[in-house]
Design an enzyme around this catalytic site. Structure first.
Site, PDB file in Angstrom:
ATOM      1  N   HIS B 216     -10.660  22.961   3.894  1.00  0.00           N
ATOM      2  CA  HIS B 216     -10.751  24.296   3.331  1.00  0.00           C
ATOM      3  C   HIS B 216     -11.191  25.355   4.318  1.00  0.00           C
ATOM      4  O   HIS B 216     -11.068  26.531   4.034  1.00  0.00           O
ATOM      5  CB  HIS B 216     -11.645  24.294   2.083  1.00  0.00           C
ATOM      6  CG  HIS B 216     -10.907  23.780   0.889  1.00  0.00           C
ATOM      7  ND1 HIS B 216     -10.517  22.469   0.768  1.00  0.00           N
ATOM      8  CD2 HIS B 216     -10.434  24.412  -0.206  1.00  0.00           C
ATOM      9  CE1 HIS B 216      -9.865  22.317  -0.365  1.00  0.00           C
ATOM     10  NE2 HIS B 216      -9.797  23.473  -0.977  1.00  0.00           N
ATOM     11  N   SER B 220      -4.673  24.751   4.131  1.00  0.00           N
ATOM     12  CA  SER B 220      -3.589  23.788   4.317  1.00  0.00           C
ATOM     13  C   SER B 220      -2.635  24.245   5.412  1.00  0.00           C
ATOM     14  O   SER B 220      -2.389  25.437   5.582  1.00  0.00           O
ATOM     15  CB  SER B 220      -2.792  23.650   3.023  1.00  0.00           C
ATOM     16  OG  SER B 220      -3.604  23.148   2.003  1.00  0.00           O
ATOM     17  N   LYS B 244       2.048  22.218  -9.855  1.00  0.00           N
ATOM     18  CA  LYS B 244       2.927  21.380  -9.024  1.00  0.00           C
ATOM     19  C   LYS B 244       2.339  19.976  -8.864  1.00  0.00           C
ATOM     20  O   LYS B 244       3.058  18.976  -8.945  1.00  0.00           O
ATOM     21  CB  LYS B 244       3.108  22.045  -7.656  1.00  0.00           C
ATOM     22  CG  LYS B 244       4.185  21.409  -6.811  1.00  0.00           C
ATOM     23  CD  LYS B 244       4.645  22.373  -5.725  1.00  0.00           C
ATOM     24  CE  LYS B 244       5.713  21.733  -4.861  1.00  0.00           C
ATOM     25  NZ  LYS B 244       6.520  22.730  -4.155  1.00  0.00           N
ATOM     26  N   ASP B 245       1.014  19.911  -8.654  1.00  0.00           N
ATOM     27  CA  ASP B 245       0.364  18.604  -8.546  1.00  0.00           C
ATOM     28  C   ASP B 245       0.489  17.820  -9.846  1.00  0.00           C
ATOM     29  O   ASP B 245       0.687  16.603  -9.833  1.00  0.00           O
ATOM     30  CB  ASP B 245      -1.126  18.768  -8.188  1.00  0.00           C
ATOM     31  CG  ASP B 245      -1.324  18.981  -6.682  1.00  0.00           C
ATOM     32  OD1 ASP B 245      -0.355  18.785  -5.927  1.00  0.00           O
ATOM     33  OD2 ASP B 245      -2.444  19.354  -6.279  1.00  0.00           O
ATOM     34  N   GLU B 288      -1.192  -8.835   2.554  1.00  0.00           N
ATOM     35  CA  GLU B 288      -0.541  -7.916   1.641  1.00  0.00           C
ATOM     36  C   GLU B 288       0.400  -7.003   2.428  1.00  0.00           C
ATOM     37  O   GLU B 288       0.193  -6.770   3.626  1.00  0.00           O
ATOM     38  CB  GLU B 288      -1.613  -7.072   0.933  1.00  0.00           C
ATOM     39  CG  GLU B 288      -2.482  -7.894  -0.003  1.00  0.00           C
ATOM     40  CD  GLU B 288      -1.803  -8.146  -1.332  1.00  0.00           C
ATOM     41  OE1 GLU B 288      -1.034  -9.122  -1.430  1.00  0.00           O
ATOM     42  OE2 GLU B 288      -2.023  -7.367  -2.276  1.00  0.00           O
TER      43      GLU B 288
HETATM   44  C1  HEM Z   1     -10.630   2.021  -2.661  1.00  0.00           C
HETATM   45  C2  HEM Z   1     -10.583   1.524  -3.841  1.00  0.00           C
HETATM   46  C3  HEM Z   1     -10.240   0.066  -4.141  1.00  0.00           C
HETATM   47  C4  HEM Z   1      -9.228  -0.717  -3.638  1.00  0.00           C
HETATM   48  C5  HEM Z   1      -8.157  -0.308  -2.623  1.00  0.00           C
HETATM   49  C6  HEM Z   1      -9.353  -2.022  -4.261  1.00  0.00           C
HETATM   50  C7  HEM Z   1      -8.511  -3.111  -4.022  1.00  0.00           C
HETATM   51  C8  HEM Z   1      -8.590  -4.352  -4.647  1.00  0.00           C
HETATM   52  C9  HEM Z   1      -7.657  -5.428  -4.485  1.00  0.00           C
HETATM   53  C10 HEM Z   1      -6.421  -5.415  -3.574  1.00  0.00           C
HETATM   54  C11 HEM Z   1      -8.063  -6.458  -5.282  1.00  0.00           C
HETATM   55  C12 HEM Z   1      -7.371  -7.796  -5.508  1.00  0.00           C
HETATM   56  C13 HEM Z   1      -6.541  -7.735  -6.768  1.00  0.00           C
HETATM   57  C14 HEM Z   1      -5.942  -9.053  -7.115  1.00  0.00           C
HETATM   58  O1  HEM Z   1      -5.051  -9.514  -6.398  1.00  0.00           O
HETATM   59  O2  HEM Z   1      -6.364  -9.622  -8.107  1.00  0.00           O
HETATM   60  C15 HEM Z   1      -9.282  -6.059  -5.921  1.00  0.00           C
HETATM   61  C16 HEM Z   1     -10.012  -6.860  -6.797  1.00  0.00           C
HETATM   62  C17 HEM Z   1     -11.197  -6.480  -7.408  1.00  0.00           C
HETATM   63  N1  HEM Z   1     -11.819  -5.234  -7.323  1.00  0.00           N
HETATM   64 FE1  HEM Z   1     -11.142  -3.632  -6.238  1.00  0.00          FE
HETATM   65  N2  HEM Z   1     -10.439  -2.012  -5.112  1.00  0.00           N
HETATM   66  C18 HEM Z   1     -11.014  -0.758  -5.067  1.00  0.00           C
HETATM   67  C19 HEM Z   1     -12.121  -0.344  -5.765  1.00  0.00           C
HETATM   68  C20 HEM Z   1     -12.937  -1.164  -6.567  1.00  0.00           C
HETATM   69  C21 HEM Z   1     -14.173  -0.747  -7.203  1.00  0.00           C
HETATM   70  C22 HEM Z   1     -14.815   0.629  -7.107  1.00  0.00           C
HETATM   71  C23 HEM Z   1     -14.660  -1.819  -7.884  1.00  0.00           C
HETATM   72  C24 HEM Z   1     -15.955  -1.769  -8.701  1.00  0.00           C
HETATM   73  C25 HEM Z   1     -16.739  -2.722  -8.802  1.00  0.00           C
HETATM   74  C26 HEM Z   1     -13.726  -2.937  -7.697  1.00  0.00           C
HETATM   75  C27 HEM Z   1     -13.841  -4.214  -8.258  1.00  0.00           C
HETATM   76  C28 HEM Z   1     -12.963  -5.266  -8.104  1.00  0.00           C
HETATM   77  C29 HEM Z   1     -13.091  -6.579  -8.708  1.00  0.00           C
HETATM   78  C30 HEM Z   1     -14.221  -7.037  -9.644  1.00  0.00           C
HETATM   79  C31 HEM Z   1     -11.985  -7.337  -8.274  1.00  0.00           C
HETATM   80  C32 HEM Z   1     -11.691  -8.811  -8.628  1.00  0.00           C
HETATM   81  C33 HEM Z   1     -10.800  -8.964  -9.832  1.00  0.00           C
HETATM   82  C34 HEM Z   1      -9.354  -9.128  -9.466  1.00  0.00           C
HETATM   83  O3  HEM Z   1      -9.045  -9.805  -8.503  1.00  0.00           O
HETATM   84  O4  HEM Z   1      -8.525  -8.539 -10.165  1.00  0.00           O
HETATM   85  N3  HEM Z   1     -12.704  -2.495  -6.886  1.00  0.00           N
HETATM   86  N4  HEM Z   1      -9.593  -4.764  -5.524  1.00  0.00           N
END
Ligand code: HEM
Ligand code: FES
Lengths: 181, 418
Positions: B216, B220, B244-245, B288
């Site tokens: 800001h 932009s 637009k967003d 991945e």
């Molecule tokens: C930048 C944000 C985030 C990204 C890119 C991200 C990415 C991921 C990915 C790739 C998985 C594996 C999914 C699978 O194959 O099952 C995962 C699982 C998980 N994430 Fe995140 N996550 C994010 C934020 C969060 C936040 C804030 C939490 C809060 C606690 C969280 C909790 C979990 C839990 C509990 C799992 C295990 C359950 C599962 O595998 O589905 N994540 N996350």
């Protein structure tokens, strides 16, 4: 700081004062203190006492015939125990050490009197996958992850891995029992 | 940032805003008080979409954490329980798992937008570098998240990636032991990854705030890449770009929904539905999709330390991009040669991705090496030289004259009557 330093503190010719020294000394002490305080938070990540306590295992190898291998679990990793054939041993001994990336003789990788037994941590020295047995260009092990080939003594011959498969600390307690770790 | 002028009409709201000018802040950053170039195209939607992705991941993630158990014995089963027994658990997990992929699609487009229109150049260098920090944090977060379901790919992905640090001479092995909290990826590793996976998205949120702050000050960039000269070049953010967003959000959610509802496992690997087994590596482990180009660079080098260094350098290089590109002209529209090299870089990235997905055998090895070399040549040789030798096209007088011709000076843009 005073605008008239001559009456309050002594100023050296280059403009530094005794107070500058105090500032630097205090900050340095603070930094050392912070580093000490950080250590417990770093070290808690290292292996804990109970993890370290599980560090050795005993294995019965009586049932492993010539040309067979077993895989046992040690410290969360596989350990390969192979009863090698005479041909495998000869092949390994015939290798010229100058051809090896991580030069080691066959004798250095086995125990005297037990040359047929090869005991190694089954973890590729590249990035930690478990290599497949009786595979690869050298009749030893082949790691599918990024293509490392190991020979019949578990020495690296081709591919990205830098080192031979690790031989752990182990000893023969009797002819058919070994203690790993 | 034009925050000063805003006065709420309602008396109570005004009383509050005088004591905590948060409404003024919103007005000045996302509202009518923030003037934006009038010619932004749809590639400028991907910033707000990335913000939306972050919110979606945090909301679904917090819900998943209410049902998930971070233990090697229970993690896999707890995820299956989320899928089968928890009400709408399947939906929330599929949103989270596919949401990570959507986040990377959006962010990669956002980054390539910056590359095409030269948004990393002065005065936006810090803004760009904060973006690279966000990318690194996202990579760490997604990597640790993928470990949590404790399937075969979780376990072996974690093993291979943590072992990257063993390439560091001397202290490498101790660092890996420190990361694991043991002698292999195991219980302590899973627990700390869960803790950090929960934490990092909030760190990302913090860096995003800095990123927007840095945006800001200069405002932009725009497709023409020339500076705003005055109010005739701008429109207020609200209602023009909020509308637009919002349209972009609608289209994006349809795309997202196609994955979540019709092909929720298409971006994942089937082996991750096999519980982790520390004694057996799957024959073909792949990360991945969003890590594939970097994985290809890692494998292109037949030396362990070299491969690891080159892989980190591939991202680290982006920090220096504002100084590697020596051209004064921002937008590729006026840089015919750069435009060509830009598209070659896009193709190179796709090729690296395909190589990363294939086993390191036969001609894949050679293709991977060539594509890796080209990636570095683009940034380290082509960009510095091109800026000096390229004959750029003449830049337009102003944004307004380029978009609405001579009428520009006659009819300055204003907010519509309220
Ligand atoms: C930048 C944000 C985030 C990204 C890119 C991200 C990415 C991921 C990915 C790739 C998985 C594996 C999914 C699978 O194959 O099952 C995962 C699982 C998980 N994430 Fe995140 N996550 C994010 C934020 C969060 C936040 C804030 C939490 C809060 C606690 C969280 C909790 C979990 C839990 C509990 C799992 C295990 C359950 C599962 O595998 O589905 N994540 N996350
Ligand atoms: S882990 Fe074995 S070759 Fe990479």
């Amino acid at each position: 700081m005073s605008s008239n330093p001559s009456t309050v503190e002594q100023v050296s010719e280059d403009g530094t004062t005794r107070r500058d020294f105090l500032y630097i000394a205090t900050t340095a002490m603070g930094a050392v203190g912070a580093a000490y305080a950080a250590w417990p938070f770093i070290d808690q990540m290292n292996p804990s006492k109970d993890t370290l306590a599980l560090a050795s295992i005993e294995v019965d190898i009586a049932a492993v015939e010539r040309g067979q291998s077993i895989k046992v679990m040690w410290r969360g990793k596989p350990v390969f125990i192979r009863n090698r054939t005479d041909m495998e041993i000869e092949e390994s001994k015939a290798v010229d050490l100058s051809d090896l990336r991580d030069p080691q003789t066959d004798e250095e990788r086995t125990k005297p009197g037990h040359e047929q037994w090869l005991v190694m941590v089954g973890v590729c020295t590249h990035l930690g996958c478990v290599p497949l047995g009786e595979a690869g260009d050298f009749g030893g092990w082949f790691c599918p992850c990024h293509g490392s080939h190991y020979d019949t003594a578990g020495r690296i011959r081709k591919g990205p891995a830098p080192l031979n498969l690790e031989v752990p600390d182990y000893q023969f307690i009797s002819d058919d029992r070994i203690l790993v770790g | 940032m034009a925050t000063g002028s805003y006065t709420p009409k309602n008396k109570a709201v005004r009383w509050f805003n005088e004591r905590l000018p948060i409404l003024s802040l919103v007005h000045g950053t996302l509202g009518a008080g923030y003037p934006a170039p009038r010619n932004l195209n749809y590639f400028w939607n991907f910033g707000s979409l990335a913000g939306l992705c972050l919110v979606i991941q945090i909301v679904t993630g917090i819900v998943l954490a209410m049902h998930y158990t971070p233990s090697t014995l229970a993690a896999f089963d707890s995820v299956e329980r989320i899928m089968r027994d928890v009400n709408y658990g399947w939906l929330i997990r599929y949103i989270h798992a596919n949401g990570a992929s959507m986040f990377f699609i959006v962010v990669y487009i956002h980054i390539f937008r910056g590359l095409y229109y030269g948004s990393y150049k002065a005065p936006r260098e810090i803004l760009w570098m904060l973006g690279v920090v966000i990318l690194l944090l996202m990579m760490a977060t997604a990597f640790m998240g993928y470990v949590l379901p404790w399937g075969q790919m979780s376990f072996w992905g974690a093993t291979v990636i943590t072992n990257l640090f063993s390439a560091i001479p001397g202290i490498g092995e101790s660092i890996v032991t420190l990361l694991w909290g043991g002698f292999s990826v195991d219980e302590p590793t899973l627990k700390r990854f869960f803790s950090l996976h929960y934490l990092l998205p909030f760190v990302i949120t913090g860096v995003v705030i800095l990123h927007i702050w840095a945006l800001h000050l200069p405002g932009s960039n725009n497709p023409l890449g020339i500076d705003v000269k005055g109010p005739q070049d701008q429109v207020p953010f609200h209602p023009f770009y909020t509308a637009k967003d919002a349209l972009g959000v609608g289209v994006f959610l349809i795309f997202f929904g196609l994955f979540v509802f019709y092909m929720p496992n298409s971006l994942g690997h089937p082996d991750n539905y096999i519980p982790a087994d520390p004694l057996v590596t799957p024959p073909h482990i792949v990360p991945e999709w969003y890590f594939l180009p970097f994985y290809a660079i890692l494998r292109a080098v037949p030396d362990k330390l070299g491969g690891v260094l080159l892989m980190f350098a591939a991202v680290g290089l982006l920090f220096f991009l504002p100084w590697l590109d020596t051209s004064k002209v921002r937008s590729a529209i006026f840089r015919p040669a750069y435009k060509l090299f830009f598209w070659l870089l896009v193709v190179d990235g796709v090729v690296l991705g395909v190589v990363g997905a294939n086993p390191p055998e036969g001609s894949w090895i050679l293709i991977g090496r060539l594509a890796t070399v080209y990636y570095f040549v683009h940034f380290l040789l082509i960009l510095p030289i091109l800026g000096k030798v390229e004959r750029t096209k003449p830049l337009p007088e102003s944004i307004a004259s380029a978009v609405i011709g001579n009428k520009a000076s006659a009819r300055p843009a204003t907010a519509p009557a309220e």
